[in-house]
Design an enzyme around this catalytic site. Structure first.
Site, PDB file in Angstrom:
ATOM      1  N   GLY A 102      -5.808  20.643  31.929  1.00 35.56           N
ATOM      2  CA  GLY A 102      -6.227  21.420  30.779  1.00 35.56           C
ATOM      3  C   GLY A 102      -7.702  21.753  30.773  1.00 35.56           C
ATOM      4  N   CYS A 103      -8.401  21.355  31.813  1.00 33.94           N
ATOM      5  CA  CYS A 103      -9.830  21.645  31.921  1.00 33.94           C
ATOM      6  C   CYS A 103     -10.038  22.740  32.964  1.00 33.94           C
ATOM      7  CB  CYS A 103     -10.596  20.394  32.338  1.00 33.94           C
ATOM      8  SG  CYS A 103     -10.463  19.040  31.159  1.00 33.94           S
ATOM      9  N   ALA A 104     -10.977  23.624  32.694  1.00 34.81           N
ATOM     10  CA  ALA A 104     -11.273  24.700  33.635  1.00 34.81           C
ATOM     11  C   ALA A 104     -11.891  24.140  34.915  1.00 34.81           C
ATOM     12  CB  ALA A 104     -12.216  25.716  33.002  1.00 34.81           C
ATOM     13  N   SER A 105     -12.680  23.091  34.788  1.00 36.72           N
ATOM     14  CA  SER A 105     -13.271  22.444  35.956  1.00 36.72           C
ATOM     15  C   SER A 105     -12.457  21.188  36.275  1.00 36.72           C
ATOM     16  CB  SER A 105     -14.730  22.090  35.675  1.00 36.72           C
ATOM     17  OG  SER A 105     -14.816  21.300  34.514  1.00 36.72           O
TER      18      SER A 105
END
Length: 136
Positions: free
Chosen positions: A49-52
């Protein structure tokens, strides 16, 4: 209820008047963290769920939460450091009572993070709370 370390961070932020200074301070918090060992950067510690890329490794010592983390993005590493100050040292029951959104608002972060960063922050908070719920 936030930890004493988080309260100190809130005090630091009160002296930083503009968002860019606060942003830099968050990044500096991340740079000051000990690196997460490569052996802990595994699928089980990866936060979806994190872009990074983000890894959180939690453990309970004496009934208190202690987690470490890492990211490949500087601002996200800083957010991990902020969350460590918010949650480390709390019991699982205390972790579950923290209103992270309102605590982060005290730092002025809610209005200045991109939608992707906000989603990633929520995902990290959810992981921390899930870990506490399994132990509580």
């Amino acid at each position: 209820m936030a930890s004493a370390a988080f309260e100190e961070l809130v005090e630091d932020f009160e002296f930083l008047e503009d968002w860019e200074d606060r942003y830099r301070h968050v990044i500096d918090q991340g740079k000051d963290m000990e690196p997460l060992p490569e052996a802990l950067r595994v699928p089980a510690t990866k936060v979806d769920g994190c872009a990074s890329q983000v890894w959180l490794h939690a453990q309970f010592d004496g009934g208190k939460l202690h987690f470490d983390g890492a990211s490949d993005a500087m601002i996200v590493s800083g957010l991990i450091a902020v969350l460590r100050k918010l949650y480390n040292g709390l019991s699982p029951a205390e972790v579950l009572t923290v209103d992270a959104r309102s605590e982060m608002a005290r730092l002025g972060l809610n209005d200045h993070l991109s939608a992707q960063r906000s989603n990633g922050l929520r995902a990290m908070i959810e992981r921390i709370k899930e870990t506490a719920a399994q132990t509580a």
